[in-house]
Design an enzyme around this catalytic site. Structure first.
Site, PDB file in Angstrom:
ATOM      1  N   ARG A 132      -6.985  11.313  -1.359  1.00 30.93           N
ATOM      2  CA  ARG A 132      -6.507  10.236  -1.636  1.00 30.93           C
ATOM      3  C   ARG A 132      -6.267   9.981  -3.270  1.00 30.93           C
ATOM      4  O   ARG A 132      -7.174  10.619  -4.016  1.00 30.93           O
ATOM      5  CB  ARG A 132      -7.123   9.082  -1.085  1.00 30.93           C
ATOM      6  CG  ARG A 132      -7.479   9.010   0.354  1.00 30.93           C
ATOM      7  CD  ARG A 132      -6.180   8.454   1.343  1.00 30.93           C
ATOM      8  NE  ARG A 132      -6.213   8.453   2.229  1.00 30.93           N
ATOM      9  CZ  ARG A 132      -6.035   9.662   3.193  1.00 30.93           C
ATOM     10  NH1 ARG A 132      -5.396  10.585   3.048  1.00 30.93           N
ATOM     11  NH2 ARG A 132      -6.118   9.241   4.844  1.00 30.93           N
TER      12      ARG A 132
ATOM     13  N   PRO B  65     -21.250   9.048   6.864  1.00 37.55           N
ATOM     14  CA  PRO B  65     -20.300   9.753   7.671  1.00 37.55           C
ATOM     15  C   PRO B  65     -19.134   9.931   6.922  1.00 37.55           C
ATOM     16  O   PRO B  65     -18.403   9.358   6.363  1.00 37.55           O
ATOM     17  CB  PRO B  65     -20.131   8.454   8.891  1.00 37.55           C
ATOM     18  CG  PRO B  65     -20.390   7.169   7.896  1.00 37.55           C
ATOM     19  CD  PRO B  65     -21.552   7.412   7.096  1.00 37.55           C
ATOM     20  N   VAL B  66     -18.600  11.364   7.050  1.00 33.85           N
ATOM     21  CA  VAL B  66     -17.295  11.832   6.717  1.00 33.85           C
ATOM     22  C   VAL B  66     -16.435  12.346   7.731  1.00 33.85           C
ATOM     23  O   VAL B  66     -16.852  13.127   8.657  1.00 33.85           O
ATOM     24  CB  VAL B  66     -17.592  12.996   5.700  1.00 33.85           C
ATOM     25  CG1 VAL B  66     -16.326  13.748   5.338  1.00 33.85           C
ATOM     26  CG2 VAL B  66     -18.402  12.442   4.543  1.00 33.85           C
TER      27      VAL B  66
ATOM     28  N   GLU C 146       0.204   3.635   2.011  1.00 34.72           N
ATOM     29  CA  GLU C 146       0.013   4.211   3.459  1.00 34.72           C
ATOM     30  C   GLU C 146       1.400   3.983   3.852  1.00 34.72           C
ATOM     31  O   GLU C 146       1.710   4.728   5.003  1.00 34.72           O
ATOM     32  CB  GLU C 146      -1.119   3.706   3.944  1.00 34.72           C
ATOM     33  CG  GLU C 146      -2.314   3.883   3.498  1.00 34.72           C
ATOM     34  CD  GLU C 146      -3.528   3.589   4.210  1.00 34.72           C
ATOM     35  OE1 GLU C 146      -3.398   3.722   5.602  1.00 34.72           O
ATOM     36  OE2 GLU C 146      -4.527   3.261   3.897  1.00 34.72           O
TER      37      GLU C 146
ATOM     38  N   THR D 286       0.707  -1.050  -0.011  1.00 37.04           N
ATOM     39  CA  THR D 286      -0.025  -0.004   0.076  1.00 37.04           C
ATOM     40  C   THR D 286       1.012   1.260  -0.018  1.00 37.04           C
ATOM     41  O   THR D 286       1.915   0.981   0.344  1.00 37.04           O
ATOM     42  CB  THR D 286      -0.894  -0.070   1.241  1.00 37.04           C
ATOM     43  OG1 THR D 286      -1.545   1.370   1.409  1.00 37.04           O
ATOM     44  CG2 THR D 286      -0.215  -0.122   2.494  1.00 37.04           C
TER      45      THR D 286
END
Length: 354
Positions: free
Chosen positions: A223, A214-215, A135, A133
């Site tokens: 991203r 939901p944010v 990340e 990834t």
């Protein structure tokens, strides 16, 4: 000629197995533990395909790995198996260490023993592809250049730290033992068959049920979004032509803020399934998660130049295909939304409502 895929019942892994059988046709041995996100329904279309053999097992089970390698003598391993959700790693990091680090170590040890016993021609042709990834590189500022293959590692969550550890193990097994490895570091994937805890399928599912969207925080986290079929093609390219020991970044050339992604999904759903007041009215801001990285961006020029890969889908075309798949596969969504999933959503989001 056979390949062994680990984690091939998960989101990216199952898409890869289906893509591989459609394009390469070579038999696949598919090993998956079938944790909460592993789903044999993802592979229903190849359930009776003689080229696909599914084995339910853990990559941490050395005895099973040795037996499979001996029986099937794969020419390559494509390693997807991992715990992969940042929020789950915050709530329970232990599973991420066990699977992503210890599991990868066990797999590498089994593969090293198998590879070392191959005849010279098979040994030279063998490949181990480790799917990781972006990340692991940490977080970028608004104007920082995108992650390249030489960007220093700076993981910020238990998930990304565990994946960084697995990346380092794979690299070390090449440099120490000569194991012919390749590593790919991809950006955020989306597309069919994604477990609905991740942003895109969660928003689609909630929107269709009229639930809040939901944010996290201000929704301005950035991203790079990669359609899963493009990622699968990139992995095939790396397996077929990548240089041993090298790392290849895979990105979708689609940097978007999280709120922009949600807005685009809402607009598509407004066209496909109109709702009084529009779907954007469902957006709810919740408390940000701890240590939330602000921006990821991928520079995939190395992959493009060396192996001729480029994403086929734009963000808009890929997202439209994704929404259509979820609309057409409501039964799949209903089946994966188990009691455990509902408990997880309550634990991770309900308590964050601000």
């Amino acid at each position: 000629m056979t390949i062994l895929v680990t984690g091939g019942a998960g989101f990216i892994g199952s898409n890869f197995v289906l893509d591989w059988l459609a394009h390469a046709g070579e038999p696949v041995v598919n090993l998956d533990k079938l944790t909460y996100a592993g789903n044999l329904a993802n592979l229903a279309s190849v359930a009776k395909d003689a080229r696909h053999r599914f084995v339910r097992a853990d990559i941490g089970d050395r005895e099973v790995l040795d037996a499979l390698l001996k029986e099937h003598a794969p020419r390559a391993i494509v390693h997807f198996a991992a715990e992969s959700h940042v929020d789950r790693s915050i709530h329970g990091p232990g599973d991420f260490i066990r699977t992503n680090i210890v599991g990868t170590f066990t797999l590498l040890e089994a593969v090293r023993a198998y590879w070392g016993a191959l005849v010279p021609s098979a040994k030279q042709a063998f490949r181990f592809v480790h799917v990781s990834t972006d990340e692991v590189y940490g977080s970028l500022g608004e104007s920082d250049p995108a992650f390249s293959e030489t960007t220093a590692y700076a993981p910020n969550s238990p998930y990304s730290a565990s994946k960084a550890g697995s990346d380092h193990l794979v690299r070390a097994y090449h440099h120490t033992y000569g194991l012919p490895v390749l590593t790919t570091n991809c950006s955020n994937n989306y597309g069919p068959l994604q477990f609905p805890e991740k942003l895109v399928p969660l928003m689609i599912s909630n929107a269709l049920e009229g639930k809040p969207l939901p944010v996290y925080g201000d929704g301005r986290q950035v991203r790079d979004w990669l359609y899963v079929a493009d990622h699968c093609e990139a992995i095939r390219k790396v397996l077929d032509g990548g240089r041993v020991g090298e790392v290849y970044n895979v990105g979708g050339n689609a940097e978007k803020r999280n709120l922009e992604v949600v807005h685009t999904l809402c607009d598509i759903l407004d066209r496909e399934r109109p709702r009084a007041g529009g779907h954007r009215a469902l957006i709810t801001y919740v408390a940000d998660r701890p240590g939330h990285d602000r921006r990821y961006a991928i520079d995939s020029r190395k992959l493009q130049v060396e192996l001729g890969w480029r994403p086929r889908e734009s963000f808009e075309t890929g997202l439209a295909k994704t929404v259509r798949w979820y609309l057409d596969n409501a039964a799949w969504v209903a089946n994966v939304k188990s009691g455990e999933y509902r408990h997880w959503i309550e634990k991770n989001y309900t308590e964050r409502i601000s």
